[in-house]
Design a protein around this motif. Structure first.
Motif, PDB file in Angstrom:
ATOM      1  N   ALA A  59       0.824  -1.206   0.000  1.00  0.00           N
ATOM      2  CA  ALA A  59       0.000   0.000   0.000  1.00  0.00           C
ATOM      3  C   ALA A  59       0.857   1.253   0.000  1.00  0.00           C
ATOM      4  CB  ALA A  59      -0.932  -0.004   1.219  1.00  0.00           C
ATOM      5  N   GLU A 106      -7.179   3.762  -3.738  1.00  0.00           N
ATOM      6  CA  GLU A 106      -6.335   2.983  -2.825  1.00  0.00           C
ATOM      7  C   GLU A 106      -7.182   2.406  -1.699  1.00  0.00           C
ATOM      8  OE1 GLU A 106      -2.541   3.526   0.263  1.00  0.00           O
ATOM      9  OE2 GLU A 106      -3.238   5.221  -0.958  1.00  0.00           O
ATOM     10  N   ARG A 153      -8.342   7.512  -0.869  1.00  0.00           N
ATOM     11  CA  ARG A 153      -8.162   6.484   0.154  1.00  0.00           C
ATOM     12  C   ARG A 153      -9.531   5.960   0.582  1.00  0.00           C
ATOM     13  NH1 ARG A 153      -3.497   6.126   2.997  1.00  0.00           N
ATOM     14  NH2 ARG A 153      -4.621   5.907   4.981  1.00  0.00           N
ATOM     15  N   VAL A 206      -9.221   8.537   5.903  1.00  0.00           N
ATOM     16  CA  VAL A 206     -10.075   7.925   4.878  1.00  0.00           C
ATOM     17  C   VAL A 206     -10.806   9.006   4.095  1.00  0.00           C
ATOM     18  CG1 VAL A 206     -12.080   6.440   4.477  1.00  0.00           C
ATOM     19  CG2 VAL A 206     -10.367   5.806   6.197  1.00  0.00           C
ATOM     20  N   ASP A 207     -10.664   8.972   2.789  1.00  0.00           N
ATOM     21  CA  ASP A 207     -11.401   9.900   1.936  1.00  0.00           C
ATOM     22  C   ASP A 207     -12.842   9.444   1.757  1.00  0.00           C
ATOM     23  OD1 ASP A 207      -9.255  11.707   1.317  1.00  0.00           O
ATOM     24  OD2 ASP A 207      -8.435  10.173  -0.007  1.00  0.00           O
ATOM     25  N   ARG A 239      -9.891  -1.010  -7.156  1.00  0.00           N
ATOM     26  CA  ARG A 239      -8.660  -0.368  -6.714  1.00  0.00           C
ATOM     27  C   ARG A 239      -7.692  -0.134  -7.869  1.00  0.00           C
ATOM     28  NH1 ARG A 239      -4.839  -4.772  -3.762  1.00  0.00           N
ATOM     29  NH2 ARG A 239      -4.022  -2.841  -2.925  1.00  0.00           N
ATOM     30  N   GLU A 251       1.317   2.864  -3.361  1.00  0.00           N
ATOM     31  CA  GLU A 251       0.170   3.354  -4.109  1.00  0.00           C
ATOM     32  C   GLU A 251       0.369   4.814  -4.517  1.00  0.00           C
ATOM     33  OE1 GLU A 251      -2.446   1.784  -5.097  1.00  0.00           O
ATOM     34  OE2 GLU A 251      -2.648  -0.017  -3.869  1.00  0.00           O
ATOM     35  N   VAL A 260      -7.546   1.087   1.858  1.00  0.00           N
ATOM     36  CA  VAL A 260      -6.730   1.318   3.063  1.00  0.00           C
ATOM     37  C   VAL A 260      -7.235   0.567   4.287  1.00  0.00           C
ATOM     38  CG1 VAL A 260      -5.896   3.556   2.255  1.00  0.00           C
ATOM     39  CG2 VAL A 260      -7.990   3.459   3.634  1.00  0.00           C
TER      40      VAL A 260
END
Length: 259
Positions: free
Chosen positions: A52, A96, A61, A121-122, A91, A55, A98
């Protein structure tokens, strides 16, 4: 500098480079494939392997929470991604994975009780409810658990996906889903139904499910591709910059009469 400002600076720099050269910038492709299998951690929360770190730094994320439709069959998400995990197909190239939590057979209440925080975290993609319907749990009993999962992950954006048809109790699944959608809209989250390819009224379309509960492997791929589009749309860092509004000009603003 926070992540949104970094993303904004990167976009501005890329724009200047394009103007200067008249050439398109090469696309950045993140690694794609299955996450390495690992022993379930505390609460069986999933954490991607060391790859990860390689990435795309500007990728959205994403954390995911759900049941077997997210974990893939009767598995734990912490076992890693495989051909029957939708995130396998979502992905890479700007998305990404996560972490998160998913377990086959689990209800949203169970998920809320064991999910653990995930940093930065988005977008959270939450898809749950089939096992609530299976166990006769109405949405009124489940609503607080959806809220609890969101509060634990604390993402910038929340996407709640519709549950697929449930051939064993299609009418009950439809009732649950309508209540879930109302709740999502009231919360200001994003609602999406990625199951259009699999629906024939209230049941699975012919050839899209081996058991009336889960999609085929090809269906998981279509599910992942659909959710990927939603993730990129919702998690675009440029949207965060627009929501933040324009920079404040230090110069005094002129005044004008308004009606």
């Amino acid at each position: 500098m926070d992540r949104a400002k970094i993303a904004g600076a990167a976009l501005a720099a890329a724009g200047l480079a394009l103007l200067a050269t008249g050439c398109s910038a090469p696309a950045t492709t993140a690694s794609f494939g299955s996450a390495p299998a690992s022993a379930p951690q505390a609460a069986a929360s999933a954490v991607p392997g060391d790859h990860a770190a390689d990435e795309d730094r500007d990728a959205v994320r994403v954390a995911i929470v759900g049941d077997s439709l997210t974990a893939g069959g009767g598995r734990l998400l912490s076992d890693g991604l495989d051909a029957n995990t939708w995130m396998t197909y979502a992905r890479g190239d700007g998305v990404e994975w996560v972490g998160g939590y998913a377990k086959g057979g689990s209800t949203i209440q169970e998920q809320a009780a064991v999910v653990t925080p995930v940093a930065d975290v988005d977008v959270l993609v939450l898809m749950s409810g089939t096992n609530d319907v299976r166990k006769g749990i109405g949405f009124a009993e489940s609503a607080a658990s959806y809220d609890a999962v969101v509060a634990t992950i604390a993402p910038r954006h929340v996407v709640v996906a519709a549950i697929p048809p449930y051939d064993r109790s299609p009418a009950a699944a439809a009732v649950y889903q309508r209540a879930l959608e109302r709740h999502v809209l009231e919360k200001g989250w994003t609602w999406t139904d990625p199951w259009g390819f699999a629906r024939d009224g209230l049941v699975f379309a012919a050839g899209t499910s081996p058991d009336g509960i889960h999609p085929t492997t090809a269906g998981y791929q279509r599910l992942g591709e659909s959710l990927r589009e939603t993730i990129l749309d919702v998690g675009d860092p440029r949207d965060d910059l627009l929501q933040a509004g324009p920079a404040v000009d230090d110069a005094p603003a002129s005044t004008s009469a308004t009606s």
